[in-house]
Write an enzyme that holds these catalytic residues in place. Sequence first.
Site, PDB file in Angstrom:
ATOM      1  N   ASP A  48      23.551 -13.734  16.022  1.00 14.02           N
ATOM      2  CA  ASP A  48      24.491 -15.294  15.558  1.00 14.02           C
ATOM      3  C   ASP A  48      24.495 -15.067  13.502  1.00 14.02           C
ATOM      4  OD1 ASP A  48      25.420 -17.810  14.634  1.00 14.02           O
ATOM      5  OD2 ASP A  48      22.967 -17.640  13.067  1.00 14.02           O
ATOM      6  N   ALA A  49      23.316 -13.932  13.399  1.00 14.61           N
ATOM      7  CA  ALA A  49      23.982 -13.640  12.143  1.00 14.61           C
ATOM      8  C   ALA A  49      24.579 -12.196  11.392  1.00 14.61           C
ATOM      9  CB  ALA A  49      22.740 -13.134  11.240  1.00 14.61           C
TER      10      ALA A  49
END
Length: 161
Positions: A48-49
Amino acid sequence: MKFKQFQFLKNEAIKKLISLDEEYRPFEPKIVSEVLSSDAIMLAYIGDAVYSMYIRQRIADMNISKVQVLHTLVTEFVCAKAQSKVLQQLEMSFTDDEQHIARRGRNSNVNVPKSSSVKEYRNSTAFEAVLGFLYETGQQDRLYELMGQAYSITLRGLSNG
């Protein structure tokens, strides 16, 4: 989770972070077999990051100075609905290892927010887990290939209304 339990876990995590800080080492790719047995939720957290940063960089390159516009565009690229559509289009091109990670990510026990359906959120978790796997194993070319394809898929979806 009860507040006292949360506080305890948080304090334990801080202690561990302090001990790790003292022996900090720059990122080194991990062995594929080691990452294949990693927690899929943690891989999704990393993925996600990584994907969010990739999208932010691509959008920032447009030199738009209105933060609200930037934020709205980024949100439309990284939301569960968009990532679910990406997974559905890319999954057949995944390697065996990527399919294994995606399956584990999809089957993980996650709390689904009201902003998406259970299927969308599980699919987006699966997509993010694959990106996290590629990042953790240092497969940069494949990581950027999938993120580029995901960007294009989502952009086409946005332009079609």
